[in-house]
Design a protein around this motif. Structure first.
Motif, mmCIF file in Angstrom:
data_model
loop_
_atom_site.group_PDB
_atom_site.id
_atom_site.type_symbol
_atom_site.label_atom_id
_atom_site.label_comp_id
_atom_site.label_asym_id
_atom_site.label_seq_id
_atom_site.Cartn_x
_atom_site.Cartn_y
_atom_site.Cartn_z
ATOM 1 N N UNK A 138 42.631 31.057 47.067
ATOM 2 C CA UNK A 138 44.023 30.730 46.395
ATOM 3 C C UNK A 138 43.826 31.773 45.015
ATOM 4 N N UNK A 164 51.035 49.573 56.180
ATOM 5 C CA UNK A 164 50.643 48.483 55.881
ATOM 6 C C UNK A 164 51.856 48.125 54.439
ATOM 7 N N UNK A 165 52.313 47.033 54.527
ATOM 8 C CA UNK A 165 52.374 46.648 53.870
ATOM 9 C C UNK A 165 51.716 46.090 52.230
ATOM 10 N N UNK A 166 52.381 46.105 50.781
ATOM 11 C CA UNK A 166 51.761 45.663 50.063
ATOM 12 C C UNK A 166 51.046 43.568 50.443
ATOM 13 N N UNK A 167 52.317 43.182 50.523
ATOM 14 C CA UNK A 167 52.725 41.763 50.482
ATOM 15 C C UNK A 167 53.665 41.294 51.811
ATOM 16 N N UNK A 168 53.439 40.091 52.834
ATOM 17 C CA UNK A 168 54.204 39.684 53.336
ATOM 18 C C UNK A 168 54.718 38.330 53.064
ATOM 19 N N UNK A 199 48.551 35.887 41.407
ATOM 20 C CA UNK A 199 48.268 37.421 41.997
ATOM 21 C C UNK A 199 50.676 37.765 40.934
ATOM 22 N N UNK A 227 44.609 41.299 52.286
ATOM 23 C CA UNK A 227 43.451 42.040 52.518
ATOM 24 C C UNK A 227 42.232 42.000 51.108
ATOM 25 N N UNK A 267 51.391 25.835 47.675
ATOM 26 C CA UNK A 267 50.018 25.357 47.834
ATOM 27 C C UNK A 267 50.332 23.471 48.576
ATOM 28 N N UNK A 274 43.393 22.498 33.928
ATOM 29 C CA UNK A 274 43.692 21.409 34.320
ATOM 30 C C UNK A 274 42.619 21.537 34.645
ATOM 31 N N UNK A 275 42.165 20.467 35.189
ATOM 32 C CA UNK A 275 40.449 20.672 36.692
ATOM 33 C C UNK A 275 40.506 21.467 38.145
ATOM 34 N N UNK A 296 48.460 44.921 52.002
ATOM 35 C CA UNK A 296 46.999 44.193 50.588
ATOM 36 C C UNK A 296 46.194 43.084 50.153
ATOM 37 N N UNK A 297 47.681 42.545 49.912
ATOM 38 C CA UNK A 297 47.364 41.153 49.476
ATOM 39 C C UNK A 297 46.805 40.743 50.175
ATOM 40 N N UNK A 317 54.527 35.408 46.836
ATOM 41 C CA UNK A 317 54.620 34.236 45.870
ATOM 42 C C UNK A 317 55.886 33.513 45.507
ATOM 43 N N UNK A 376 51.507 16.360 34.951
ATOM 44 C CA UNK A 376 51.685 17.629 34.576
ATOM 45 C C UNK A 376 52.918 18.663 35.362
#
Lengths: 645, 645
Positions: free
Chosen positions: A156, B326-330, A159, A143, B189, A189-190, A140-141, B333, B156
């Motif tokens: 990016x 389907x999962x909600x999230x794989x 959540x 998607x 990231x 931050x920029x 879901x996320x 974060x 930062x």
């Protein structure tokens, strides 16, 4: 250790306490919520209780007259239980809920050219997703984030766990059409990664309703502006006393209270309750279908002095009042409503505006933004005299700032018959030059109960000009009027006899009160002097004086100059702006560039620490006269006195 | 609606419930925590209770024999209260706390060349700050962040509200010398801003102790490796049954349970309790002065199948079992321990490793990392048969993966006398070719109570080779032995007579059990077939078979090949790796490049959805024989059978 029985007349069950327990703690145990404006330091005298049987050990009897003591009165915060006692609880002064800021419902102008799509950090983005099938089992996320990237160019996205827990249901409830609500710039931050605040099933509502709040946490009053982010309009602007008031009227009392056991959390809850109640009220005032609820609000900007912001966030403010007066944080990172405890959307952004120092907080940076000094061509003096007195002097070229520990005298505290600008407060006063009889105007047109800030300024000016007091603030006991008399705290002037007051007691101003007011006005004027000297300009180079805060709203410039509170400048240079803090928070809420500007203001302002400055002490002593030791600084007052003589 | 009184023999107070209430809900009301391995679907028969007075309406009587019914037994999850009743609660099977993974305390090798300073994302940075004075009133956070920038080149940094609330006290307690603990790479990231986890007064401890945990949340077993990040050493590795087991033994039962009222939160709490208890145990096993506490742990990596990770995070797993699965999230974060509810440092990082699909989760990506297939030159088959059967086929060039819904038969569920590999389990078995008498080995050398996975594989192979069952799994009723008999569920083979068992009942394997085992092994073998066909290679091109999970630890390759569970390859190509999931989590915890590699593995793996694939169904049906319909696929077994005949 011995236990004693303490019986309160208003509570059915007596309480048992050990020898040495404070009477105030005992009252709390019995469920009695005493008013302790000074935070339990024995300074204000508001927590006095009457011991009707037995006796207590009084650590301090300040603010109690001999008569009070004879009647058994004791300060609850300064009295220790040493035996069985009975206590009568006198009816305490009730806080009237009529606030100056609620007296006028001014229409707030939306900044010209406000464009939600260009200026606003909060964006509602409609997204149509392809439902999953056996050939595309993307999570879901994945998607939704692909949808945001492909359909809105937003990459990016962050959540939260809270939103992940709801995401599966939301996507399916909307049959894969959803509106994502994003904070596009969640840090300062920029390269800040957009943050998802909420996802709403469906995408028909374009533009969807987007609500936010600008909040000013004043030491005395909390103000909320409820804002429609699409139009930029302020739709409700309720205000209410900060419920922390019962724990101390000024920041120092609050800091002391915060240091007590559980005090910090108690103060945090009190300000959160105040804010949450105001948000409820604000939502009820806006008529929408379905009715607006506080969780529809997705962002709040917060202004307030550094102590208020620390208490709001549960950060101990203790070092703010201890040399060298440091805060824990001036530039608070964005937080979520859930973390802070504000009852808006749990993932809503809480943006506390940046402060400069312990006594120059976000209320002042917001005020500078709102008043526009940072972009002014004229040399401008900005002052926000609320419970503290903060001053900024500058223009687009430079900005200096300081905080004068003026104290809350002009808010009615530290003055025997002082009170806030609420119903029953004398707000203006004139004294007849011949017979020294006063005339006055009372808020709400009822019998007077006390004097508020504007009334005190007028009274001081009138007493000085009619000779009731001299330039040193001393009463002239030789004048032939019964209104000047010797009272429990020395000489005093009676403004209203008991027969004509709301509570049946004489309303008078004492020598001690005059002294407190002199100190307050001297501190503020000395602040002006030091700021001007720090940049090497005389005070009369100031081309405009902008006065923010509720303090300025009803005062009389002429009289404020006469007592030497304001500099002697032509009246047309003075301008009253009302609550500049909440207006600054509102501007920063609407426009990401305005928000950026507050940050720049905070870093541009040079803070002058007055307590480290001998210049300030000298300026303060010189200003302890009416209007000033150096009369040449006040030519208009000099002329008035000379004319009279 | 009528109310009825239900009295349980083990509870003093009867409970009142309405007509139509489930017996299982009633038991819960009475405070009885029933074991419901199937999640209340009436499949497992474990929640049977005896109705001693009155009667209930039985929706289903599956798993109850006529004798059971005659004695009043009813499945609590399938029985409805319709009148006053009395219930006897039979002593339920107790879970023995002796786990395979606790049986050996293997020394874990630190990856060669591990260098805390270079590889580790968690860094402890000593900082010396200049105390504030009247000429430098910088706020505490400004002072610390400047220190981090100037003394460690870290710019930062993010700080949480929780840490801000403590910061003033910490800086002063350390007299402005502190050690900052940072997660240098808190998001995946590239330009992730370092995040402050904690600040500790003082800076003497160089290097300071830095602790972290690698956690594998198995459907059956949860394993924690406590790691010293400075040396990289695993200092404790406790394991414990996942306390969610009482709510369902396989993921589907758990998902069903999660959909019930309060089920989701109940499962979250159960796995958190399991993990938190293991962390406590792990800390106690390490002897340090002062004693290690769980809040000394500043990071945890988490592996687990997608359902386990969803339940751990309180994310509804409902769509995992509904088409299209389907999962909600794989790729979760990073979160903080506080958000998730793990009792390490509240700001500690919780890094859930990425999964690929609903049935190929982080346990498999971690397993691939740990087994190194993604970098293998040889064509490798990796399988992790725990409660589910997940398979990966590939090399450094390509990776394909699938999940076979094998079910937990090889963990002893769905088999009448099946049990986990704990004390009293028959773990290996031989049947005499002549008299069909069995010999067996029992874990813990006690009287047997049941059969675990390795025992079941051996038993199936032995029964097949001795002709007790034919290649279709049918019992040969013509053999002359009292051990083959007609039981409550059809034909069965008695492994141990009641006189010699731990519980006094015969231990037998029934026709239904054999069928369940056949389905399980067929699903796994069909998975191999489909994966190989999807990349167009025959199965015997596989150059190595790596078996992860507790399942593989004690099984006999020869016998597993004989029943057609494993492909018929030379024995030396098989290798048992133990818990590859926790080892993968450990490697990802130590080394940021290994963590990056897991992410790459997750995105590189091609997932083949078997339920959408006719090839799978055909392969499954073909594999429903011993060893397979196509005997040429199992030349070694063919030879064995031929020899015998």
């Amino acid at each position: 250790m011995a236990e004693h029985t303490v019986t309160f007349d208003i509570v059915s069950e007596p309480v048992q306490v050990k020898t040495g327990t404070l009477l105030s703690e005992t009252a709390q145990l019995a469920g009695i919520d005493l008013n302790q404006p000074c935070g339990g330091q024995g300074r204000c005298g508001r927590c006095a209780l009457q011991v009707t049987e037995g006796s207590v050990r009084r650590r301090s009897t300040i603010r109690l007259s001999d008569e009070d003591l004879a009647q058994g009165y004791a300060l609850a915060c300064q009295s220790v239980i040493e035996g069985d006692i009975k206590i009568a609880v006198p009816p305490q002064e009730k806080i009237e809920r009529l606030l100056t800021s609620d007296r006028t419902a001014a229409e707030i102008t939306v900044p010209p050219g406000y464009d939600y799509a260009l200026d606003q950090d909060i964006q509602a983005v409609p997204i149509s997703l392809t439902p999953p099938d056996m050939s595309d089992q993307t999570d879901d996320w994945g998607r939704l984030s692909t949808g945001l990237r492909q359909q809105a160019g937003i990459d990016q996205v962050q959540i939260s766990l809270g939103l992940l827990q709801k995401l599966g249901k939301i996507l399916r409830a909307g049959e894969w059409d959803v509106t994502a609500i994003l904070d596009m710039h969640p840090t300062d931050q920029p390269l800040s990664t957009p943050r998802l605040i909420d996802v709403i099933p469906g995408k028909e509502l374009i533009p969807p309703p987007l609500w936010a709040a600008a909040i000013d946490i004043g030491t005395t009053t909390v103000t909320v502006w409820l804002v429609d982010l699409i139009t930029g309009q302020v739709r409700a602007q309720p205000a209410q006393y900060n419920q922390q008031i019962s724990r101390g009227e000024d920041v120092v009392s609050r800091i002391i209270f915060a240091g007590k056991d559980g005090g910090q959390e108690n103060l945090r809850q009190l300000v959160l309750t105040t804010i949450n109640e105001l948000l409820e009220v604000a939502c009820k005032r806006v008529k929408t279908d379905p009715p607006l609820v506080t969780t529809d609000i997705v962002k709040a900007t917060v202004a307030g002095n550094s102590t208020m912001v620390h208490l709001f966030l549960g950060i101990p403010p203790e070092n703010i009042r201890i040399m060298p007066f440091t805060t824990t944080i001036n530039q608070v990172p964005n937080l979520t409503a859930q973390e802070v405890g504000v009852n808006i959307n749990p993932e809503g952004t809480i943006d506390c505006l940046p402060g400069v120092a312990s006594y120059v907080g976000a209320d002042i940076t917001a005020g500078v933004l709102s008043s526009g000094i940072d972009d002014a061509e004229k040399v401008t003096l900005f002052m926000d005299v609320g419970t503290n007195g903060e001053i900024v002097l500058g223009s687009r070229e430079w900005l200096v700032t300081c905080a004068c520990s003026a104290g809350p005298a002009f808010e009615g505290a530290g003055v025997a018959h002082g009170m806030r600008a609420s119903k029953g407060a004398i707000e203006d006063i004139w004294i007849n030059n011949e017979n020294l009889e006063p005339t006055f105007r009372v808020i709400g047109s009822v019998k007077p109960r006390g004097i508020c800030g504007s009334g005190l300024i007028a009274l001081l000016a009138e007493m000085f000009l009619t000779g009731v007091i001299d330039k040193g603030g001393n009463f002239n006991s030789n004048l032939e009027t019964p209104r000047i008399r010797q009272g429990g705290h020395g000489w005093e002037y009676v403004i209203c006899w008991g027969a004509d007051t709301g509570h049946g007691e004489d309303i008078a101003i004492t020598h001690v009160d005059v002294d407190n007011l002199l100190r307050a006005k001297a501190a503020i004027y000395a602040g002006f002097t030091v700021l001007a000297e720090s940049v090497g300009i005389p005070l009369d180079w100031v081309e405009q004086v902008l006065i923010g805060g509720s303090f300025g709203k009803y005062i009389n410039v002429e009289k404020a100059i006469e007592i030497g509170l304001l500099p002697d400048l032509p009246w047309e240079r003075f301008q009253f702006l009302g609550n500049t803090a909440v207006r600054g928070a509102y501007l920063a809420l609407l426009d990401s560039q305005a928000r950026e500007r507050v940050k720049e203001i905070a870093s541009r302002m040079t803070y002058i620490e007055l307590s480290a400055d001998n210049t300030f002490y000298d300026a303060f002593i010189s200003a302890m006269f009416l209007p000033h030791t150096d009369l040449s600084r006040f030519p208009s007052v000099e002329a008035a006195i000379t004319n009279k003589e």
